[in-house]
Design an enzyme around this catalytic site. Structure first.
Site, PDB file in Angstrom:
ATOM      1  N   LYS A 150      24.624   1.835  53.872  1.00 29.57           N
ATOM      2  CA  LYS A 150      25.096   3.022  53.134  1.00 29.57           C
ATOM      3  C   LYS A 150      26.553   2.835  52.723  1.00 29.57           C
ATOM      4  O   LYS A 150      26.934   3.049  51.561  1.00 29.57           O
ATOM      5  CB  LYS A 150      24.916   4.248  54.038  1.00 29.57           C
ATOM      6  CG  LYS A 150      25.556   5.538  53.615  1.00 29.57           C
ATOM      7  CD  LYS A 150      26.721   6.016  54.476  1.00 29.57           C
ATOM      8  CE  LYS A 150      26.599   5.976  55.953  1.00 29.57           C
ATOM      9  NZ  LYS A 150      27.794   6.348  56.700  1.00 29.57           N
ATOM     10  N   LYS A 165      38.560   4.292  54.358  1.00 23.35           N
ATOM     11  CA  LYS A 165      37.420   3.801  55.157  1.00 23.35           C
ATOM     12  C   LYS A 165      36.640   2.733  54.371  1.00 23.35           C
ATOM     13  O   LYS A 165      36.124   1.780  54.948  1.00 23.35           O
ATOM     14  CB  LYS A 165      36.517   4.987  55.524  1.00 23.35           C
ATOM     15  CG  LYS A 165      35.230   4.618  56.240  1.00 23.35           C
ATOM     16  CD  LYS A 165      35.422   4.115  57.663  1.00 23.35           C
ATOM     17  CE  LYS A 165      34.089   3.656  58.244  1.00 23.35           C
ATOM     18  NZ  LYS A 165      34.161   3.219  59.623  1.00 23.35           N
ATOM     19  N   THR A 193      31.247   8.827  57.584  1.00 20.35           N
ATOM     20  CA  THR A 193      31.629   7.934  56.482  1.00 20.35           C
ATOM     21  C   THR A 193      30.803   8.361  55.275  1.00 20.35           C
ATOM     22  O   THR A 193      29.575   8.249  55.275  1.00 20.35           O
ATOM     23  CB  THR A 193      31.335   6.456  56.816  1.00 20.35           C
ATOM     24  OG1 THR A 193      31.987   6.135  58.044  1.00 20.35           O
ATOM     25  CG2 THR A 193      31.838   5.552  55.709  1.00 20.35           C
TER      26      THR A 193
HETATM   27  P1  NAP Z   1      23.941   8.780  64.571  1.00 23.44           P
HETATM   28  O1  NAP Z   1      23.813   8.329  65.986  1.00 23.44           O
HETATM   29  O2  NAP Z   1      22.750   8.728  63.679  1.00 23.44           O
HETATM   30  O3  NAP Z   1      24.545  10.265  64.588  1.00 23.44           O
HETATM   31  C1  NAP Z   1      24.450  11.180  63.536  1.00 23.44           C
HETATM   32  C2  NAP Z   1      23.946  12.488  64.130  1.00 23.44           C
HETATM   33  O4  NAP Z   1      23.991  13.485  63.109  1.00 23.44           O
HETATM   34  C3  NAP Z   1      22.472  12.368  64.588  1.00 23.44           C
HETATM   35  O5  NAP Z   1      22.379  12.829  65.923  1.00 23.44           O
HETATM   36  C4  NAP Z   1      21.743  13.265  63.608  1.00 23.44           C
HETATM   37  O6  NAP Z   1      20.634  13.964  64.167  1.00 23.44           O
HETATM   38  C5  NAP Z   1      22.810  14.254  63.184  1.00 23.44           C
HETATM   39  N1  NAP Z   1      22.513  14.785  61.847  1.00 23.44           N
HETATM   40  C6  NAP Z   1      22.284  14.105  60.714  1.00 23.44           C
HETATM   41  N2  NAP Z   1      22.059  14.947  59.697  1.00 23.44           N
HETATM   42  C7  NAP Z   1      22.157  16.181  60.216  1.00 23.44           C
HETATM   43  C8  NAP Z   1      22.028  17.473  59.674  1.00 23.44           C
HETATM   44  N3  NAP Z   1      21.726  17.635  58.371  1.00 23.44           N
HETATM   45  N4  NAP Z   1      22.174  18.527  60.487  1.00 23.44           N
HETATM   46  C9  NAP Z   1      22.451  18.362  61.812  1.00 23.44           C
HETATM   47  N5  NAP Z   1      22.587  17.158  62.383  1.00 23.44           N
HETATM   48  C10 NAP Z   1      22.447  16.083  61.585  1.00 23.44           C
HETATM   49  O7  NAP Z   1      25.095   7.949  63.846  1.00 23.44           O
HETATM   50  P2  NAP Z   1      26.544   7.512  64.388  1.00 23.44           P
HETATM   51  O8  NAP Z   1      26.514   6.072  64.739  1.00 23.44           O
HETATM   52  O9  NAP Z   1      27.046   8.508  65.364  1.00 23.44           O
HETATM   53  O10 NAP Z   1      27.378   7.603  63.013  1.00 23.44           O
HETATM   54  C11 NAP Z   1      27.746   8.838  62.433  1.00 23.44           C
HETATM   55  C12 NAP Z   1      28.599   8.563  61.186  1.00 23.44           C
HETATM   56  O11 NAP Z   1      29.765   7.820  61.567  1.00 23.44           O
HETATM   57  C13 NAP Z   1      27.894   7.730  60.117  1.00 23.44           C
HETATM   58  O12 NAP Z   1      28.298   8.148  58.849  1.00 23.44           O
HETATM   59  C14 NAP Z   1      28.400   6.314  60.391  1.00 23.44           C
HETATM   60  O13 NAP Z   1      28.365   5.514  59.234  1.00 23.44           O
HETATM   61  C15 NAP Z   1      29.820   6.605  60.857  1.00 23.44           C
HETATM   62  N6  NAP Z   1      30.421   5.628  61.774  1.00 23.44           N
HETATM   63  C16 NAP Z   1      29.707   5.066  62.786  1.00 23.44           C
HETATM   64  C17 NAP Z   1      30.319   4.148  63.637  1.00 23.44           C
HETATM   65  C18 NAP Z   1      29.564   3.479  64.762  1.00 23.44           C
HETATM   66  O14 NAP Z   1      30.059   2.453  65.278  1.00 23.44           O
HETATM   67  N7  NAP Z   1      28.448   4.006  65.216  1.00 23.44           N
HETATM   68  C19 NAP Z   1      31.662   3.817  63.455  1.00 23.44           C
HETATM   69  C20 NAP Z   1      32.392   4.442  62.444  1.00 23.44           C
HETATM   70  C21 NAP Z   1      31.752   5.337  61.602  1.00 23.44           C
HETATM   71  P3  NAP Z   1      19.348  13.198  64.772  1.00 23.44           P
HETATM   72  O15 NAP Z   1      19.734  12.946  66.191  1.00 23.44           O
HETATM   73  O16 NAP Z   1      18.237  14.152  64.598  1.00 23.44           O
HETATM   74  O17 NAP Z   1      19.177  11.940  63.969  1.00 23.44           O
END
Ligand code: NAP
Length: 289
Positions: free
Chosen positions: A241, A173, A98
């Protein structure tokens, strides 16, 4: 595109791990990179290939999917020196994070200049939707690019819709997050009220979960509120965010969205209290006595 692709997946967190797992299970070659390598261990054990750099992964993938955290992360993985845009060759670049609509447009423009195809494809459905491959995927990009990657998106989602050109997926979104901002405040207030007047929250859920107030936020996050389970499915810091991006976009078109503004204020308060890494259902603690 042929049936089996080399798919590069960057960002294997809560969402990415499940989504990438479905692609691997469907028989595609899965190339992975994540900031914390350990989060790719399970996928690598199942046959995914780890890459030490984003650039090397990009050079060896036909489709590159990103599911990182913030627009700043998206900017880094695409525009960083030697990263996706520098190394991808004639590939489909799908950002499912997102992120901001304007960044999605910049990526698509730059991708085209370099012979690649950029699409924004953020998702809704939460950790549950990712695990069950039931995400709603909202896409911005060219029709021909959408058609080419649709079979891949359908492996992760049950509702995949092209919303318009680059950026339209991210704008859609934002509509989703604006609806959720109001809804989660309503769910928290309703269940907070139930508790305060001495009702049994579980039987209240039985009634209102089967009526007109029902929905994902009530059924999934309401249940977690009642159980006192504030572990993240969707991080507070990520929601904040999104609320910031949505408010900024609304301001650009002179649109006043008071519920969205209130939600942002409440979640800023939660972050200040140390709840950034909780799930969004922690809002309930503001109302529960
Ligand atoms: P998350 O668990 O923090 O996953 C993001 C992953 O990306 C983390 O493992 C992070 O590494 C990795 N990352 C971040 N920056 C990076 C970079 N520069 N290079 C390589 N890897 C990188 O978050 P999530 O819940 O999966 O959400 C991911 C996205 O989807 C977000 O934008 C969120 O707003 C969106 N989203 C989430 C949900 C939900 O219910 N969770 C639903 C819809 C949309 P680290 O492990 O080192 O932190």
């Amino acid at each position: 595109m042929s049936a089996k692709q080399r798919i590069g997946f960057i960002g294997l967190g809560i969402m990415g791990q499940s989504m990438a797992g479905h692609l691997l299970a469907a028989g595609h070659q899965l190339n992975v990179f994540n900031r914390s390598k350990s989060k790719t261990d399970d996928l690598v054990a199942k046959g995914a290939k780890w890459f030490d750099t984003i650039g090397d992964l990009a050079a060896e993938s036909d489709v590159i999917i990103t599911m990182v955290g913030y627009p700043s992360d998206v900017e880094e993985v695409y525009f960083g020196a030697g990263k996706i845009l520098d190394r991808a060759k004639n590939a489909y670049l799908i950002d499912m994070t997102t992120s901001s609509p304007s960044l999605a447009k910049r990526i698509a423009e730059e991708a085209e200049k370099r012979g690649c195809h950029g699409l924004d494809a953020p998702v809704s459905g939460g950790d549950v939707g990712a695990r069950n491959a039931k995400l709603s995927i909202m896409v911005g990009g060219k029709q021909s690019d959408f058609d080419a990657v649709l079979p891949i998106l359908k492996i992760m989602g049950s509702n995949v819709v092209l919303q318009g050109g680059p950026g339209a997926g991210q704008h859609t979104k934002m509509c989703n997050q604006i609806v959720i901002a109001g809804t989660i405040m309503g769910v928290s207030e309703g269940l907070g009220y139930a508790k305060s007047v001495g009702l049994n929250p579980e039987t209240v859920m039985e009634s209102i979960g089967g009526g007109a107030a029902s929905g994902f936020q009530l059924l999934n996050l309401g249940a977690r509120m009642i159980a006192g389970d504030f572990a993240p499915g969707f991080y507070v810091e990520h929601f904040l965010k999104d609320l910031g991006i949505a408010l900024e976009e609304a301001q650009k078109v002179n649109l006043d969205l008071p519920a969205l503004a209130l939600a942002k204020k409440l979640y800023e308060g939660l972050v200040a209290e140390g709840c950034a890494k909780n799930g969004t259902q922690v809002l309930f603690t503001k109302y529960a006595r």
